[in-house]
Design an enzyme around this catalytic site. Structure first.
Site, PDB file in Angstrom:
ATOM      1  N   ARG A 227      -2.689  16.482  -9.381  1.00 35.31           N
ATOM      2  CA  ARG A 227      -3.672  15.405  -9.528  1.00 35.31           C
ATOM      3  C   ARG A 227      -4.995  15.862 -10.147  1.00 35.31           C
ATOM      4  NH1 ARG A 227      -5.562  12.560  -6.093  1.00 35.31           N
ATOM      5  NH2 ARG A 227      -5.450  10.525  -7.090  1.00 35.31           N
TER       6      ARG A 227
ATOM      7  N   PRO B 122       0.820  -1.219   0.000  1.00 36.22           N
ATOM      8  CA  PRO B 122       0.000   0.000   0.000  1.00 36.22           C
ATOM      9  C   PRO B 122       0.851   1.265   0.000  1.00 36.22           C
ATOM     10  CG  PRO B 122       0.151  -0.912   2.211  1.00 36.22           C
ATOM     11  CD  PRO B 122       0.898  -1.867   1.313  1.00 36.22           C
ATOM     12  N   GLY B 123       0.422   2.242  -0.767  1.00 38.86           N
ATOM     13  CA  GLY B 123       1.063   3.553  -0.728  1.00 38.86           C
ATOM     14  C   GLY B 123       0.053   4.557  -0.212  1.00 38.86           C
ATOM     15  N   ARG B 124      -0.959   4.815  -1.056  1.00 41.37           N
ATOM     16  CA  ARG B 124      -1.983   5.809  -0.744  1.00 41.37           C
ATOM     17  C   ARG B 124      -2.635   5.579   0.623  1.00 41.37           C
ATOM     18  NH1 ARG B 124      -4.583   8.229  -5.061  1.00 41.37           N
ATOM     19  NH2 ARG B 124      -4.021   6.404  -6.286  1.00 41.37           N
TER      20      ARG B 124
ATOM     21  N   CYS C  52       1.410  29.744 -14.804  1.00 39.67           N
ATOM     22  CA  CYS C  52       0.955  30.363 -16.048  1.00 39.67           C
ATOM     23  C   CYS C  52       0.414  29.293 -16.961  1.00 39.67           C
ATOM     24  CB  CYS C  52       2.118  31.096 -16.699  1.00 39.67           C
ATOM     25  SG  CYS C  52       2.539  32.547 -15.777  1.00 39.67           S
TER      26      CYS C  52
HETATM   27  N1  LLP Z   1       2.688  -1.358  -6.055  1.00 42.25           N
HETATM   28  C1  LLP Z   1       2.873  -1.063  -7.348  1.00 42.25           C
HETATM   29  C2  LLP Z   1       3.627  -1.965  -8.196  1.00 42.25           C
HETATM   30  C3  LLP Z   1       2.347   0.135  -7.862  1.00 42.25           C
HETATM   31  O1  LLP Z   1       2.519   0.413  -9.144  1.00 42.25           O
HETATM   32  C4  LLP Z   1       1.642   1.012  -7.008  1.00 42.25           C
HETATM   33  C5  LLP Z   1       1.112   2.259  -7.516  1.00 42.25           C
HETATM   34  C6  LLP Z   1       1.498   0.656  -5.658  1.00 42.25           C
HETATM   35  C7  LLP Z   1       2.029  -0.545  -5.222  1.00 42.25           C
HETATM   36  C8  LLP Z   1       0.794   1.528  -4.656  1.00 42.25           C
HETATM   37  O2  LLP Z   1      -0.528   1.754  -4.970  1.00 42.25           O
HETATM   38  P1  LLP Z   1      -1.461   2.559  -3.939  1.00 42.25           P
HETATM   39  O3  LLP Z   1      -1.648   1.692  -2.700  1.00 42.25           O
HETATM   40  O4  LLP Z   1      -0.773   3.822  -3.603  1.00 42.25           O
HETATM   41  O5  LLP Z   1      -2.713   2.762  -4.693  1.00 42.25           O
HETATM   42  N2  LLP Z   1      -0.023   8.898  -9.258  1.00 42.25           N
HETATM   43  C9  LLP Z   1      -1.299   8.223  -9.104  1.00 42.25           C
HETATM   44  C10 LLP Z   1      -1.149   6.853  -8.514  1.00 42.25           C
HETATM   45  C11 LLP Z   1      -0.268   5.956  -9.329  1.00 42.25           C
HETATM   46  C12 LLP Z   1      -0.074   4.654  -8.657  1.00 42.25           C
HETATM   47  C13 LLP Z   1       0.989   3.880  -9.328  1.00 42.25           C
HETATM   48  N3  LLP Z   1       1.292   2.647  -8.708  1.00 42.25           N
HETATM   49  C14 LLP Z   1      -2.214   9.097  -8.247  1.00 42.25           C
HETATM   50  O6  LLP Z   1      -1.815  10.206  -7.907  1.00 42.25           O
HETATM   51  O7  LLP Z   1      -3.343   8.721  -7.956  1.00 42.25           O
END
Ligand code: LLP
Length: 440
Positions: free
Chosen positions: A338, A299-301, A369
């Site tokens: 975003r 998880p990231g988000r 700009c």
């Molecule tokens: N693992 C892999 C291989 C990924 O490509 C990603 C996200 C994650 C984990 C984490 O995903 P999350 O839990 O954060 O959803 N810039 C975009 C999001 C791109 C996500 C790319 N990969 C945004 O601002 O919504």
């Protein structure tokens, strides 16, 4: 309209004090803005730690000791965050030499790092091995060959997962969907590319194939997406066992669990989703007669998004009669790309005037700009909104600082971490000298 704001306090770390100021992690945003200036990224460190612990507790309940939670550092990466991850016993997903360098410089135990990316250069591979990255998540055959070569040169056995594309459409927005068959990421299962990759990886003497990885998309709310992914992946593991006699000890199901940005978004039941995945994994392993692999999540988000807030100062309020009102702030697409990129919804609040009636509709414009530099359209604000007022944009902990730019030579904001009601600078504000530091 005394309590109009209550609906918008979408995370428990938000509150409103007696002066009508928005508070974050127990601290008055007015005081934080006065101390650190705006635009300002705030990160609630206690919330980040709580999110890590929630994942770990849910995974432990579902998988016993056979799990790993890897923080996807693309969501936000700086040294202090890696220190937090280390203290919380998390692994990490890294995707570039820069993330590897930052994690390593913070003292993160790199054997707990998983290196992704669909194009790792020879330099990346060497740097990752120098840093002692534990696992490579391999995306293509050329990379496997390059890994073999580098590992042979060093006389080491490199642990590898193969990134597979399970052919699942996660019903998320196109730019963050990665698990469909037609994807730049990984080896697709359906057309047989994954089979070939397993055979090839097993033939390489310095590669230790440990298992498989998949990531189907981001901002996913439906547990069914993860259940279907787990099923495709476990069936592939059973197939690989039968065809190649290979036993996968690890299955990484990626990240992607969504978070609410606005009151109308669903609030995913993290423990419930992970418990459902746990039941599915256990029953399928039984049915397929395979040993249950260690299950990883990335998880990231959902680790950092609700730990973040951005504060801006209003510069002007411009009404075009018959059209609309623009409220311009001192940040924009340089600190939050975003909305411009995905049209993402946000909760935007008048941080100093939380108890005032919000009787004006305005678009929040950034200072770049570019007409597309809008942070959000049709936001409700008090009609009294004027130069000097503070605007808060919620849920900006993920993919904001990490996607920030210097467009128009605008310095990036600092990141201030809030822990136990104490603010501390984790990333200082960029200076004008920083902007010219690379110019010769
Ligand atoms: N693992 C892999 C291989 C990924 O490509 C990603 C996200 C994650 C984990 C984490 O995903 P999350 O839990 O954060 O959803 N810039 C975009 C999001 C791109 C996500 C790319 N990969 C945004 O601002 O919504």
């Amino acid at each position: 309209m005394m309590n109009e704001f209550e609906n918008d306090l979408i995370c428990e770390n938000l509150s409103v004090n007696s002066e009508g100021h928005l508070c974050f992690a127990g601290l008055d945003t007015a005081a934080l803005a006065a101390k650190f200036g705006t635009p300002l990224y705030l990160m609630d460190e206690d919330r980040i730690r709580a999110n890590c612990r929630a994942y770990q507790a849910a995974a432990k309940a579902a998988f016993g000791e056979k799990y790993r939670i890897l923080y996807a550092s693309k969501a936000a990466a700086f040294k202090q965050l890696y220190r937090v991850m280390s203290e919380e016993g998390m692994g990490i997903d890294v995707v570039s030499e820069g993330e590897i360098f930052t994690a390593n410089a913070s003292g993160f135990p790199m054997e707990k790092a998983f290196f992704h990316s669909n194009n790792k250069t020879d330099t990346d591979i060497a740097a990752a091995m120098d840093a002692g990255v534990g696992y490579f998540v391999s995306d293509n055959t050329e990379e496997l060959s390059a890994l073999e070569k580098e590992a042979e040169k060093r006389g080491v056995f490199q642990k590898v997962l193969l990134r597979l594309t399970p052919g699942i459409d996660p019903h998320t927005y196109e730019a963050v969907a990665t698990g469909k068959v037609d994807s730049k990421f990984g080896f697709s299962i359906a057309p047989g590319l994954a089979d070939d990759a397993v055979a090839f990886a097993l033939s390489l003497p310095h590669i230790q194939l440990c298992g498989f990885h998949s990531h189907v998309g981001s901002q996913v709310f439906d547990s069914d997406v993860f259940l279907r992914t787990a099923e495709v992946m476990l069936r592939f593991i059973a197939h690989a066992k039968q065809k190649y006699g290979f036993t996968a000890s690890m299955l990484d199901l990626g990240g992607g669990i969504g978070v609410p940005y606005i009151a109308q978004n669903p609030k995913p039941d993290l423990a419930g989703i992970i418990a459902e995945i746990g039941e599915k994994v256990a029953s399928l392993c039984k049915e397929l007669e395979i040993e249950q692999p260690e299950i990883c999540f990335e998880p990231g988000r959902s680790i950092v998004a609700d730990a973040g807030m951005t504060l801006y100062t209003v510069g002007s309020v411009k009404t075009i009669p018959g059209y609309r009102t623009y409220v311009s702030v001192d940040g924009g697409m340089t600190d939050n790309i975003r909305y411009a990129l995905y049209g993402s919804a946000y909760t935007i609040l008048p941080a100093l005037k939380m108890r005032e009636e919000r009787d004006m509709i305005a678009d929040i414009a950034g200072r770049c700009c570019e007409s597309g530099d809008i942070l959000q359209r049709k936001v409700s604000l008090p009609r009294s909104t004027a130069r000097g007022d503070l605007i808060a944009c919620l849920t900006t902990g993920a993919y904001h600082y990490s996607m920030a730019s210097n467009y128009n030579r605008i310095p990036r904001p600092p990141v201030v971490m809030l822990r136990n009601r104490e603010p501390s600078i984790a990333v200082r504000r960029e200076t004008l000298e920083d902007l010219t530091a690379l110019d010769v």
